[in-house]
Structure formats: structure tokens, C-alpha cells
Design an enzyme around this catalytic site. Structure first.
Site, short mmCIF file in Angstrom:
data_model
loop_
_atom_site.label_atom_id
_atom_site.label_comp_id
_atom_site.label_asym_id
_atom_site.label_seq_id
_atom_site.Cartn_x
_atom_site.Cartn_y
_atom_site.Cartn_z
N ARG A 122 0.84 -1.20 -0.02
CA ARG A 122 -0.04 -0.05 -0.14
C ARG A 122 0.79 1.34 0.02
NH1 ARG A 122 -5.53 1.36 1.07
NH2 ARG A 122 -6.04 -0.96 1.09
N GLU A 136 -9.46 6.19 7.02
CA GLU A 136 -8.12 6.37 6.70
C GLU A 136 -7.62 7.71 5.79
OE1 GLU A 136 -6.15 1.75 6.93
OE2 GLU A 136 -7.69 2.27 5.08
#
Length: 801
Positions: free
Chosen positions: A348, A751
Site C-alpha cells: 500500500r 483512513e
């Protein structure tokens, strides 16, 4: 805060409902909408009264024993022996368990089998659990555990404590990864060599402790026929179920894991709750009695991992406008002693290094260093913030090298809408609204005027300096392991018209249960107070994914809606058959069912349907479409969609002490068509402040010789407080219904807001630059503690930090 927050009482809703966006929500509620409005968090009244029960509040059964973990006193070495008899002789101690007592697999690794529940012979970090001590009382167990160092025979070794040292040795937990895009072979090197301008350098970024208010805890209760019920503060009940079964040598159907709520998680209870759940279950199974294992804060810090610290090396080539032509970057993550989720975190990070910018020629290399420290793990953003911050530092350096406004350089590099719109991993950036968000925010926050005012202030002040920065956000939403993008739910409609929902997500204060209840209420056309979400329970919904990656509402909301619509369709079919008309013409709104010219209470229709033997419960399921990923090539579409946003932060620093204050922050964030604007704004602001803490005050320090974590308590580890929140915090939601068919066209907000606080760190860089010449380029590391700020000030003034 400068938001218009009101209260409104509406039929079908209990109590006062805070409205974050004004009277428009009242009209929406009157029209029958139960999403897009802001009912209070379903447990808010319990939280404020101190009446919300957490795992430690569950009444203890008679015979409950308490466990504590005996920890390694060295960061590296070999365990040669343990005097169990001496430990068992301690007051109140009932049993002592070591690795040899585990009947199944001595492993709690979520992906790779390299993370023992209890150390066998290899000691990997100071604080690693060696023995599980069970006593009649918690304090007795802790006192015995604290004495374990007196009963161990250890051959110590020299630890490796920094990622740079491990990188130099080539000591990695997993093979390095490489994400490369070149328009032709050799194009990257050529672009770097021939670029009009070039920069290179290192950068250092610290980790972050999750600091959930409720620490790690599990309460294991043996049940009949060799079964186990475990109450666990965890983001991933299904994984706890499977790992407990593996450790005990059982099958998953023998283990039930339940979690009603957590006092925060932030990723720290995704995989790392497993060690404590497995340990408690081991003791309960061996002793045949309930066992509770609750850590104190110091042990929690010493045992568990946190956000991965990163080190970077990079080279970038760019033109006179600051547009990046080529970038080669190496990301070195400190993985700790075991792999945990580091592979997915690094992936990620690689896929978010671009943030909002198009990179034509790019090579990004990921290295996960093995060190003798706690195994680092998931943390809100899951590597995305660590990847994206580097490109923002680079943008700032480019602007200062060229003498441009950093915002102009950022705008020059933004992804386009029809061209320059493909990421390095091959996903097209669709629904790109980052440029309009930046334009809107720059205007509403008066960025140009304030930048000029700050320049004037800095010319007239030698000690205090101000800085400002505007930074954008592009954040991908989905698990980057495709099979995890699924969810299930159960919905029960009772004869009195009330509704019970069970889904696979976990509530950790983020409002997931509130949103799911809203979705179900909207689907059935009933009031929010008629819907209740029960505890997450592996016996209700099986094989669930972790509540992580910002997917909680996306996945579980869709699954619950699927179940609710199945019931609604059955009721519509029944109503049409009983009262005439077609099922499509039956309307469910404001606790009423309208069938042509006939209107009746929802409860009355439910009673009639029950008496006619219509099924009033249903399961639901959802799998995210479109996502696919090649983990070897690092190509595909790992994200269903992107969430966007931007923030402007203004800071002031004291050049004599290194202290800083955030004076004002303006945030404009894309939550799609928000399910609950008040909850989303809370998540955005909470993420912003949490990320600001990571980047400014939350410094982790290990003793350079022993490897002991020195910042293991609130006295030495400083998270933000209410005093760190600026008086002027202006937060708005950007009106942008999701182009993808998410739940009510909403977007995730867990997030993405973590990237908004980059503006704080870059504003501090801006203020430090004012201490030097016109081309000052502060070598500021993160977190930007007073020491780091003073070092950077000395450097821009020509001294050695």
C-alpha cells in the site's frame, strides 16, 4: 469549531439528533430518508455516562483466573532454560505455561508462520512473551510475571535495532518488492540524467503507537464438549477464531469469538490481538476454567507493534515548472522481528507514493527490514501515509529549489482527467476531483492572501516564524488482497416491528453500527430507534474480514442492505397479494406501508406477514466488484475507488525552543454522499489530529544498547491533547456522490484523513525555511519534535545540526 451544529427531534428517532449540515437534514428526514442525516452515535449516551460495557466490564464467572505474560529481558539471545517451579511457587500462581505446553501450532502470524505465541529458544525483542503465568488474581499474576527475569537462563546476543542497519546487512523479513513504470526500457535513467533539475536525498519518518484507550484484552471461557467462547477486543474476530483453533489443535467450529465494542483499535487490534486471545484460550483450555488476560499500558507498549517507521532514499528529475519527469525511490520499512502484515503495508505504501500526482517514469523499491524490535503492524492508513508523505516532501523541495510557491508545483503535477491519469500500478484515476477541491479550498481558506501576510510577519519577526501549506489527498479504498473484499450480515425483523442486525464488522468508536443501522432503517422505511446492532459474533456471520482498510461501512453496509431488501421484498410481495396492487408499487416510508390508497403501520404488516408464515429474517452478502491485483507484478486495480481531500494548515514556531502551534486548519474532504455527516466530520477531524501527532510529537525511542523501548508510557510518549487542536478548525464535506455503486454512493472516511495532516508538517517546513535564505530547504525529519525543528533551523542558517 465553526460548524453549525443543531439538534432536532423527529418522529421515529430517539433523543436529540445533531445535525452537521443544517436544516437540509430535517427536510431529508421528513421525506423518509434515514441516510445522509446525522443521528447520534448509537452508543453515545452510554459513553458519556460511563455505562458502555467493554470486555473488562463483562461480569466474571466464578472461578475466573487471571493471566500475565512473562517477558524477555533482552532484545536478542537464546533462551536456555526457565525455572518453572520457582515461578509456580510465587503467591497465588496456579500454573505456568511455556511454548512446550501448546498442543497445536505455536504461531499467531496472520499471513506468514513466523510469530510464536510464546518464545521457544530464539529471543527476538525485549518484551517478547516467554511464559504465560496464571494466578488467582490479576495483581498476583503480574507480580509473578515481573519476576521472570530472575528465573531465566539466557545467552544474550547483539541486537539490530534500526532499519538502516538491517538494510545495510541485507537482512529483510521478505523479498524486496519493485513497482516500476517506464515508457521504454532505460527511459527512467535517461530522464533522470537529462532532466533540467535534479534532487536526491534521504528522509526519515518515525512510527506511531496506536494508543487505543482500551488496551489489549481477552476473556476465555471453556464451554461444553471441548468448546471455547472468547470475548476479545479485536478488529478481526474471524482471524482470532481460526488462530485460537490452530493453537489449541482444534477446529474452528469449536471456537466462538465475540466483540461488542472496542475502546479504539486504529489497526493495533487487527492482527496483534491474536497473541492475547490465543494465550487466554490456551490457559482456559488447559485448566478448564475461565481466564482473563488484560495488559497494562507499559506491557502493551513493550509487546505489541505499531505503525512502521520508514527511511527513504530518492532521486528525482524535474523541469522548470517543477513537473516531475522521473523518480527513483527506495522505501525501507522497519518490520520488527516478524512479518505480521508488513508485506501488505509495504504494497500500500508503494501504491500511494504517487498521492495526487502523475509520475511518468518511476521506480519504487520496498525493503522490509528485520530488527530486534516489536513486530510492526497495521495502523490507520496501513502504509498509505508513509508512501504519500515522501512525494509531498519531494514537492516541497522542488518548489524551494525553483523558488516557486509549493502549491503551484503541486498543481503542475496533479493527475489529469483524460490524460496523465494512470497510476504506476496501472489503475486509471476516474472521478478525479482533486483540482476542484484544491481550487475551492484555496479560495475559502484565502491561501494567497494569508501566504502574503505570513511573509510580511516573518520579515518583521526574528524569534517567531509562521508557515502555511496546502496539501492534497488521493487515497485508494479496498483491501489490496482482493478476497478480503467481502462481507455478510443477518437481519431479523421481530413481530413487534423491531429489527436486529448482526454483521461482520466491529465497532471501535467509529460509528459503524450507527451507519449500518441507518442503512437498514432506510431500506425498511422505519425509524432509527427501531433498529439495533448486536455484538459481532463468529457464530452469526462466518469468515469475515477485518474491520480495516476503511471498508467497514462499504462492505457491511451493503451486506446488511442486501438482507434488509430481501425482507422488504418479501413484505412487498405479501402486501400486494393481501391488499391488492403490485409489489413495485408498495412504499415503505416513515414507519408506514402504503399500498395504493391503503396505509398501515409497518408493525401491523409485519404481524400479518408472520401469521401468514412469511420469513422475516434474511442473510445478506456483498463482494466488492472490479478489484483485481497481481501481487508479483504489482499491477491491476487494487482499489474500487479513490477518496479525495485537501487541507490548509498555518503554524507558528518558536525558533529559540523549537516549539510549534497549529493556529488554523481548513479541511475540505470528499466523503461521497455521506451516510452520516456528523460522524464523518468527526472521523475527518480525529484522523487529522491523530496524524498531526504522528508527524510532530509522537517520538518512539529505543535504548541503543539494550533495545528497550524507552517511550512506553504516557509520561514519555506524547499524543495530542485537546490543547493541540486549533481554535480555528474549519471542516467541510465536498459534495461528490461516488461514481461507483457504493452504499448510497458514500465514500470511506476512516483512513484518508490521515494524509490531511501532511499540511501541518509542510507548514512547519515553511516556517523553518523563513529562518534561512530565499532558497532554504530545511532538512526536517519526522516527527517534527522541538529537537528536530531546532536541528533544521540550525541547518538552514548554515550550521551543522
Amino acid at each position: 469549531m465553526n460548524r453549525d451544529v443543531r439538534t432536532l427531534r423527529q418522529p421515529g428517532f430517539a433523543g436529540h439528533i445533531p445535525l452537521a449540515l443544517g436544516a437540509a437534514e430535517a427536510e431529508a428526514m421528513a421525506a423518509g430518508n434515514r441516510v445522509g442525516i446525522s443521528p447520534a452515535h448509537e452508543s453515545a449516551h452510554l459513553h458519556v455516562a460511563g455505562a458502555a460495557p467493554y470486555t473488562d466490564d463483562i461480569p466474571e464467572l466464578a472461578g475466573t483466573l487471571h493471566a500475565a505474560l512473562g517477558l524477555s529481558p533482552v532484545a536478542a539471545g537464546t533462551l536456555l532454560g526457565i525455572d518453572r517451579d520457582a515461578l509456580c511457587a510465587m503467591p497465588g500462581v496456579v500454573a505456568v505455561f511455556t511454548a512446550a505446553d501448546i498442543p497445536g501450532a505455536n504461531d499467531c502470524g496472520p499471513v506468514f508462520h513466523d510469530d510464536p505465541v510464546l518464545a521457544e529458544s530464539d529471543l527476538r525483542y525485549l518484551g517478547q512473551p516467554i511464559a504465560l503465568i496464571v494466578a488467582t488474581g490479576r495483581d498476583l499474576a503480574r507480580r509473578a510475571a515481573a519476576r521472570i527475569k530472575d528465573f531465566l537462563t539466557i545467552e544474550p546476543a547483539s541486537p539490530v535495532l534500526t532499519a538502516r542497519e538491517a538494510f545495510a546487512r541485507g537482512d529483510s523479513l521478505l523479498p524486496p518488492t519493485h513497482l516500476v513504470r517506464e515508457t521504454a526500457p532505460g527511459a527512467l535513467d535517461l530522464a533522470l540524467r537529462t532532466a533540467p533539475h535534479r534532487l536526491d536525498g534521504p528522509f526519515s519518518l518515525g512510527g506511531q503507537e496506536q494508543f487505543y484507550l482500551e488496551g489489549q484484552i481477552s476473556y476465555a471461557l471453556p464451554t461444553e464438549n471441548q468448546g471455547m467462547r472468547v470475548h476479545c477486543s479485536t478488529q478481526h474476530p474471524s482471524e482470532m477464531q481460526h488462530l485460537i483453533a490452530h493453537v489449541l489443535g482444534w477446529r474452528s467450529h469449536q471456537v466462538l469469538v465475540e466483540c461488542r465494542r472496542m475502546g479504539g483499535g486504529f489497526g493495533g487490534k487487527e492482527s496483534q490481538s491474536a497473541l492475547f486471545a490465543c494465550a487466554a484460550a490456551l490457559a482456559a483450555a488447559r485448566l478448564g476454567q475461565p481466564v482473563k488476560l488484560r495488559l497494562d499500558r507499559d506491557d502493551d507498549f513493550l509487546i505489541t507493534g505499531r505503525r512502521h517507521p520508514f527511511d527513504y532514499d530518492y532521486q528525482v528529475g524535474f523541469d522548470d515548472a517543477g513537473r516531475i519527469l522521473a523518480l527513483d525511490a527506495t522505501l525501507i520499512a522497519n518490520g520488527g522481528h516478524s512479518a505480521d502484515l508488513s508485506s501488505a503495508v509495504m504494497t500500500r505504501a508503494l501504491c500511494h507514493l504517487d498521492n495526487a500526482y502523475y509520475l511518468p517514469e518511476v521506480a519504487i523499491h520496498g525493503f522490509i527490514a528485520r530488527t530486534n524490535t516489536q513486530s510492526n503492524t497495521a495502523f490507520r492508513g496501513f502504509g498509505g501515509p508513509q508512501g504519500a508523505l515522501l512525494i509531498e516532501i519531494i514537492m516541497d523541495r522542488i518548489a524551494r529549489t525553483l523558488g516557486h510557491d509549493p502549491l503551484a508545483v503541486r498543481r503542475a503535477n496533479l493527475y489529469g482527467t483524460h490524460t496523465r491519469n494512470v497510476t504506476p500500478y496501472g489503475q486509471t484515476v476516474e472521478d478525479n476531483v482533486i483540482a476542484p477541491i484544491i481550487a475551492d479550498l484555496a479560495l475559502s481558506a484565502a491561501y494567497d492572501r494569508r501566504r502574503a501576510d505570513i511573509a510580511a510577519f516573518n520579515r518583521d519577526n526574528d524569534v517567531l516564524k509562521k508557515g502555511i501549506a496546502l496539501t492534497p489527498v488521493k487515497f485508494g479504498i479496498s483491501f489490496n488482497v482482493p478476497h478480503l473484499n467481502q462481507a455478510g450480515a443477518l437481519v431479523h425483523v421481530y413481530v413487534d416491528g423491531s429489527v436486529l442486525v448482526n454483521h461482520g464488522g466491529t465497532e471501535m468508536g467509529q460509528g459503524l453500527n450507527t451507519k449500518v443501522a441507518q442503512v437498514v432503517a432506510d431500506a425498511l422505511g422505519i425509524g432509527f430507534d427501531a433498529v439495533r446492532c448486536s455484538a459481532t459474533d463468529t457464530s452469526k456471520v462466518a469468515n469475515t474480514s477485518a474491520t480495516a482498510a476503511s471498508t467497514g461501512a462499504d462492505l457491511n453496509g451493503m451486506a446488511a442492505r442486501d438482507a434488509a431488501l430481501t425482507i422488504r421484498n418479501r413484505l412487498a410481495d405479501f402486501a400486494a397479494a393481501r391488499h391488492g396492487g403490485t409489489p413495485d408499487a408498495v412504499k415503505f416510508i416513515n414507519d408506514q406501508v402504503i399500498i395504493g390508497t391503503t396505509a398501515m403501520d409497518f408493525t401491523a404488516l409485519v404481524r400479518q406477514a408472520y401469521e401468514a408464515r412469511v420469513q422475516l429474517w434474511s442473510d445478506g452478502f456483498y463482494a466488492t466488484p472490479k478489484v483485481h491485483w497481481d501481487p508479483k507484478a504489482l499491477k491491476g486495480r487494487p482499489f474500487y475507488y479513490f477518496a479525495y481531500g485537501a487541507a490548509v494548515s498555518e503554524v507558528i514556531i518558536d525558533t529559540l525552543t523549537g516549539e510549534f502551534s497549529l493556529l488554523r486548519a481548513d479541511i475540505l474532504h470528499d466523503a461521497g454522499r455521506s451516510l452520516n455527516p456528523a460522524i464523518d466530520i468527526g472521523q475527518i477531524e480525529g484522523g487529522f489530529i491523530q496524524s498531526m501527532g504522528w508527524l510532530t510529537t509522537e517520538e518512539l525511542v529505543w535504548h541503543p544498547a539494550t533495545g528497550r523501548l524507552l517511550t512506553h508510557a504516557p509520561s514519555t510518549y506524547k499524543i495530542p491533547t485537546a490543547n493541540d487542536c486549533p481554535d480555528a478548525l474549519h471542516t467541510r464535506l465536498f459534495d461528490n456522490p461516488n461514481a461507483e455503486a457504493t452504499i448510497h454512493r458514500s465514500k470511506a472516511v476512516g483512513e484518508p484523513p490521515m494524509l490531511l495532516a501532511f499540511s501541518v508538517l509542510l507548514a512547519i517546513r515553511d516556517a523553518i525555511a523563513a529562518c534561512g535564505g530565499t532558497d532554504a530547504d530545511p532538512p526536517l525529519r519526522a516527527p517534527a519534535t522541538p529537537e528536530a525543528i531546532l536541528d533544521a533551523i540550525v541547518a538552514v542558517q548554515g550550521g551543522a545540526p
